[in-house]
Scaffold this motif. Structure first.
Motif, PDB file in Angstrom:
ATOM      1  N   SER A  36       0.797  -1.220   0.000  1.00 19.66           N
ATOM      2  CA  SER A  36       0.000   0.000   0.000  1.00 19.66           C
ATOM      3  C   SER A  36       0.829   1.268   0.000  1.00 19.66           C
ATOM      4  O   SER A  36       0.356   2.318  -0.431  1.00 19.66           O
ATOM      5  CB  SER A  36      -0.930   0.026   1.225  1.00 19.66           C
ATOM      6  OG  SER A  36      -1.868  -1.030   1.154  1.00 19.66           O
ATOM      7  N   SER A  37       2.070   1.198   0.506  1.00 14.65           N
ATOM      8  CA  SER A  37       2.839   2.427   0.679  1.00 14.65           C
ATOM      9  C   SER A  37       4.327   2.165   0.532  1.00 14.65           C
ATOM     10  O   SER A  37       4.805   1.049   0.722  1.00 14.65           O
ATOM     11  CB  SER A  37       2.548   3.061   2.051  1.00 14.65           C
ATOM     12  OG  SER A  37       2.908   2.172   3.106  1.00 14.65           O
ATOM     13  N   LEU A  38       5.049   3.254   0.217  1.00 10.52           N
ATOM     14  CA  LEU A  38       6.487   3.217   0.017  1.00 10.52           C
ATOM     15  C   LEU A  38       7.072   4.463   0.657  1.00 10.52           C
ATOM     16  O   LEU A  38       6.615   5.580   0.379  1.00 10.52           O
ATOM     17  CB  LEU A  38       6.799   3.177  -1.480  1.00 10.52           C
ATOM     18  CG  LEU A  38       8.240   3.092  -1.937  1.00 10.52           C
ATOM     19  CD1 LEU A  38       8.924   1.860  -1.374  1.00 10.52           C
ATOM     20  CD2 LEU A  38       8.295   3.070  -3.473  1.00 10.52           C
ATOM     21  N   TRP A  39       8.085   4.285   1.510  1.00 10.79           N
ATOM     22  CA  TRP A  39       8.563   5.376   2.355  1.00 10.79           C
ATOM     23  C   TRP A  39      10.081   5.518   2.267  1.00 10.79           C
ATOM     24  O   TRP A  39      10.805   4.536   2.164  1.00 10.79           O
ATOM     25  CB  TRP A  39       8.201   5.105   3.828  1.00 10.79           C
ATOM     26  CG  TRP A  39       6.745   4.838   4.042  1.00 10.79           C
ATOM     27  CD1 TRP A  39       6.100   3.641   3.867  1.00 10.79           C
ATOM     28  CD2 TRP A  39       5.750   5.776   4.461  1.00 10.79           C
ATOM     29  NE1 TRP A  39       4.756   3.783   4.161  1.00 10.79           N
ATOM     30  CE2 TRP A  39       4.516   5.077   4.533  1.00 10.79           C
ATOM     31  CE3 TRP A  39       5.786   7.123   4.818  1.00 10.79           C
ATOM     32  CZ2 TRP A  39       3.337   5.685   4.916  1.00 10.79           C
ATOM     33  CZ3 TRP A  39       4.603   7.732   5.201  1.00 10.79           C
ATOM     34  CH2 TRP A  39       3.393   7.027   5.245  1.00 10.79           C
ATOM     35  N   THR A  40      10.534   6.760   2.378  1.00  3.00           N
ATOM     36  CA  THR A  40      11.947   7.046   2.590  1.00  3.00           C
ATOM     37  C   THR A  40      12.112   7.626   3.996  1.00  3.00           C
ATOM     38  O   THR A  40      11.171   8.173   4.565  1.00  3.00           O
ATOM     39  CB  THR A  40      12.472   8.076   1.583  1.00  3.00           C
ATOM     40  OG1 THR A  40      11.768   9.310   1.753  1.00  3.00           O
ATOM     41  CG2 THR A  40      12.291   7.589   0.165  1.00  3.00           C
ATOM     42  N   MET A  41      13.323   7.509   4.536  1.00  3.84           N
ATOM     43  CA  MET A  41      13.661   8.278   5.726  1.00  3.84           C
ATOM     44  C   MET A  41      13.957   9.718   5.295  1.00  3.84           C
ATOM     45  O   MET A  41      14.311   9.971   4.150  1.00  3.84           O
ATOM     46  CB  MET A  41      14.881   7.700   6.437  1.00  3.84           C
ATOM     47  CG  MET A  41      14.717   6.291   6.928  1.00  3.84           C
ATOM     48  SD  MET A  41      15.999   5.800   8.133  1.00  3.84           S
ATOM     49  CE  MET A  41      17.506   6.046   7.190  1.00  3.84           C
ATOM     50  N   ASP A  42      13.833  10.660   6.218  1.00  5.80           N
ATOM     51  CA  ASP A  42      14.260  12.027   5.944  1.00  5.80           C
ATOM     52  C   ASP A  42      15.541  12.285   6.736  1.00  5.80           C
ATOM     53  O   ASP A  42      15.531  12.934   7.780  1.00  5.80           O
ATOM     54  CB  ASP A  42      13.179  13.033   6.333  1.00  5.80           C
ATOM     55  CG  ASP A  42      13.536  14.444   5.889  1.00  5.80           C
ATOM     56  OD1 ASP A  42      14.250  14.582   4.874  1.00  5.80           O
ATOM     57  OD2 ASP A  42      13.115  15.411   6.546  1.00  5.80           O
ATOM     58  N   SER A  72       2.764   3.879 -10.076  1.00  8.25           N
ATOM     59  CA  SER A  72       1.485   4.460 -10.490  1.00  8.25           C
ATOM     60  C   SER A  72       0.384   4.351  -9.450  1.00  8.25           C
ATOM     61  O   SER A  72      -0.622   5.062  -9.547  1.00  8.25           O
ATOM     62  CB  SER A  72       1.001   3.802 -11.792  1.00  8.25           C
ATOM     63  OG  SER A  72       0.807   2.403 -11.588  1.00  8.25           O
ATOM     64  N   GLN A  73       0.548   3.490  -8.444  1.00  8.91           N
ATOM     65  CA  GLN A  73      -0.539   3.243  -7.492  1.00  8.91           C
ATOM     66  C   GLN A  73      -0.120   3.377  -6.035  1.00  8.91           C
ATOM     67  O   GLN A  73      -0.901   3.837  -5.201  1.00  8.91           O
ATOM     68  CB  GLN A  73      -1.134   1.849  -7.724  1.00  8.91           C
ATOM     69  CG  GLN A  73      -1.781   1.670  -9.080  1.00  8.91           C
ATOM     70  CD  GLN A  73      -2.353   0.272  -9.262  1.00  8.91           C
ATOM     71  OE1 GLN A  73      -1.997  -0.663  -8.540  1.00  8.91           O
ATOM     72  NE2 GLN A  73      -3.246   0.117 -10.230  1.00  8.91           N
ATOM     73  N   ILE A  74       1.059   2.973  -5.706  1.00 10.23           N
ATOM     74  CA  ILE A  74       1.483   2.900  -4.315  1.00 10.23           C
ATOM     75  C   ILE A  74       1.591   4.298  -3.719  1.00 10.23           C
ATOM     76  O   ILE A  74       1.986   5.256  -4.401  1.00 10.23           O
ATOM     77  CB  ILE A  74       2.824   2.139  -4.221  1.00 10.23           C
ATOM     78  CG1 ILE A  74       3.072   1.620  -2.809  1.00 10.23           C
ATOM     79  CG2 ILE A  74       3.995   2.977  -4.741  1.00 10.23           C
ATOM     80  CD1 ILE A  74       4.174   0.561  -2.743  1.00 10.23           C
ATOM     81  N   ARG A  75       1.232   4.455  -2.445  1.00 13.19           N
ATOM     82  CA  ARG A  75       1.299   5.759  -1.782  1.00 13.19           C
ATOM     83  C   ARG A  75       2.729   6.026  -1.327  1.00 13.19           C
ATOM     84  O   ARG A  75       3.490   5.099  -1.023  1.00 13.19           O
ATOM     85  CB  ARG A  75       0.338   5.806  -0.610  1.00 13.19           C
ATOM     86  CG  ARG A  75      -1.107   5.520  -1.011  1.00 13.19           C
ATOM     87  CD  ARG A  75      -2.085   6.147  -0.082  1.00 13.19           C
ATOM     88  NE  ARG A  75      -2.000   7.601  -0.179  1.00 13.19           N
ATOM     89  CZ  ARG A  75      -2.965   8.429   0.236  1.00 13.19           C
ATOM     90  NH1 ARG A  75      -4.047   7.945   0.787  1.00 13.19           N
ATOM     91  NH2 ARG A  75      -2.828   9.725   0.120  1.00 13.19           N
ATOM     92  N   LEU A  76       3.085   7.323  -1.232  1.00 18.32           N
ATOM     93  CA  LEU A  76       4.471   7.729  -1.028  1.00 18.32           C
ATOM     94  C   LEU A  76       4.584   8.715   0.115  1.00 18.32           C
ATOM     95  O   LEU A  76       3.746   9.606   0.267  1.00 18.32           O
ATOM     96  CB  LEU A  76       5.002   8.395  -2.307  1.00 18.32           C
ATOM     97  CG  LEU A  76       4.897   7.576  -3.593  1.00 18.32           C
ATOM     98  CD1 LEU A  76       5.137   8.459  -4.807  1.00 18.32           C
ATOM     99  CD2 LEU A  76       5.877   6.405  -3.569  1.00 18.32           C
ATOM    100  N   GLY A  77       5.648   8.570   0.924  1.00 21.12           N
ATOM    101  CA  GLY A  77       5.841   9.537   1.999  1.00 21.12           C
ATOM    102  C   GLY A  77       7.182   9.392   2.682  1.00 21.12           C
ATOM    103  O   GLY A  77       7.933   8.446   2.433  1.00 21.12           O
ATOM    104  N   THR A  78       7.479  10.342   3.546  1.00 20.61           N
ATOM    105  CA  THR A  78       8.659  10.269   4.401  1.00 20.61           C
ATOM    106  C   THR A  78       8.247   9.705   5.751  1.00 20.61           C
ATOM    107  O   THR A  78       7.207  10.060   6.296  1.00 20.61           O
ATOM    108  CB  THR A  78       9.294  11.647   4.621  1.00 20.61           C
ATOM    109  OG1 THR A  78       8.315  12.528   5.175  1.00 20.61           O
ATOM    110  CG2 THR A  78       9.837  12.221   3.332  1.00 20.61           C
ATOM    111  N   LEU A  79       9.131   8.901   6.299  1.00 22.00           N
ATOM    112  CA  LEU A  79       8.896   8.329   7.629  1.00 22.00           C
ATOM    113  C   LEU A  79      10.122   8.665   8.491  1.00 22.00           C
ATOM    114  O   LEU A  79      10.985   7.856   8.682  1.00 22.00           O
ATOM    115  CB  LEU A  79       8.702   6.819   7.511  1.00 22.00           C
ATOM    116  CG  LEU A  79       7.975   6.123   8.654  1.00 22.00           C
ATOM    117  CD1 LEU A  79       6.559   6.638   8.776  1.00 22.00           C
ATOM    118  CD2 LEU A  79       7.945   4.616   8.453  1.00 22.00           C
TER     119      LEU A  79
END
Length: 290
Positions: A36-42, A72-79
């Protein structure tokens, strides 16, 4: 239960020239697995819990822009975004840009920041813990204002915006979900109850620990008349899948225990693309109805 992938480490074979194709491979595998989601560290320096400080580290929002282009579908954010690293007005514009260019798939993950070495190393002011939390609350208020379509000044203790203009507005409605990372009982979880659409606490100490943190959050929600169930409950942990014949059953049992503790979205790290393929085949369908 939803599953998400965090990518905390870019120390891959082949050096800097291979980061781009390997990162794209991870993103494609995460999406193909049904995550559902894909994250990077900040972070700008690698953190001690992951590897040596001089290991490769990419800037978060540039990386997320790349990930938006190859998915195209997965949600993206910083964690999660460290509040002292970007001025709030610029951060809101950055998160809005990510949301628009990803087709409405952005989270705004944010926290009070903690890694003093990278801030001092790069010349970024790193005030006291108390001040960082004051700045975090002001940033949350600024984000809410700028995403409300209201163009007006903001005057706070630490930030003053003469014209808090945000055009275009994000595609996500009413705005990209705000996720606050951290589990401090007096400050962080109070801010979650007041401002956030999602929380993130650590899964490493087990389901009982997670349940206690959610119970504290529920009490804060009661104090501010907020619906506890309106907040997405996420955790950060790991999945150890390889070799699958020995570990899938164990990890499924652990995820079921997390779901019973109230976890709705389990974010994890892995060490190989192959593990994502196994997770997509063996784990994602099994936890979909938890």
């Amino acid at each position: 239960m939803k599953l998400g992938l965090q990518i905390p480490d870019f120390d891959w074979p082949g050096g800097p020239g291979m980061i781009r194709p390997i990162l794209a491979e991870y993103a494609g595998a995460a999406e193909a697995a049904g995550l559902s989601s894909l994250w990077t560290m900040d972070h700008f320096f690698q953190i001690p819990y992951v590897g040596p400080v001089r290991d490769p580290m990419l800037e978060a929002y540039t990386t997320l822009g790349f990930l938006a282009a190859v998915t195209s579908q997965i949600r993206l954010g910083t964690l999660v975004t460290g509040v002292v690293y970007r001025h709030p007005g610029v951060l809101v514009r950055t998160a809005t840009t990510l949301d628009i260019l990803s087709g409405g798939r952005a989270y705004l993950g944010i926290g009070a920041a903690w890694f003093k070495r990278e801030a001092v190393g790069l010349g970024v002011p790193f005030p006291s813990t108390a001040e960082r939390f004051e700045r975090l609350e002001e940033t949350l208020r600024i984000a809410k204002q700028m995403w409300s379509k209201k163009v007006a000044p903001y005057r706070g203790k630490h930030y003053q915006l003469k014209e808090a203009l945000n055009r275009p507005q994000p595609l996500a409605r009413p705005h990209p979900p705000i996720l606050i990372g951290g589990e401090g009982p007096r400050k962080t979880l109070r801010l979650v109850a007041q401002y956030a659409d999602a929380c993130n606490v650590f899964a490493y100490n087990g389901p009982a620990h997670v349940r206690r943190k959610f119970d504290i959050l529920r009490r804060h929600c009661d104090d501010v008349d907020r619906d506890f169930d309106a907040i997405e409950r996420t955790v950060l942990g790991s999945l150890e899948i390889d070799p699958p014949d020995k570990r899938v059953k164990r990890e499924l049992s652990r995820l079921k225990a997390m779901a019973k503790a109230g976890v709705q979205h389990y974010i994890f790290t892995v060490s190989s693309v192959r593990e994502l393929e196994i997770i997509g085949r063996e784990i994602v369908p099994a936890v979909a109805n938890l």
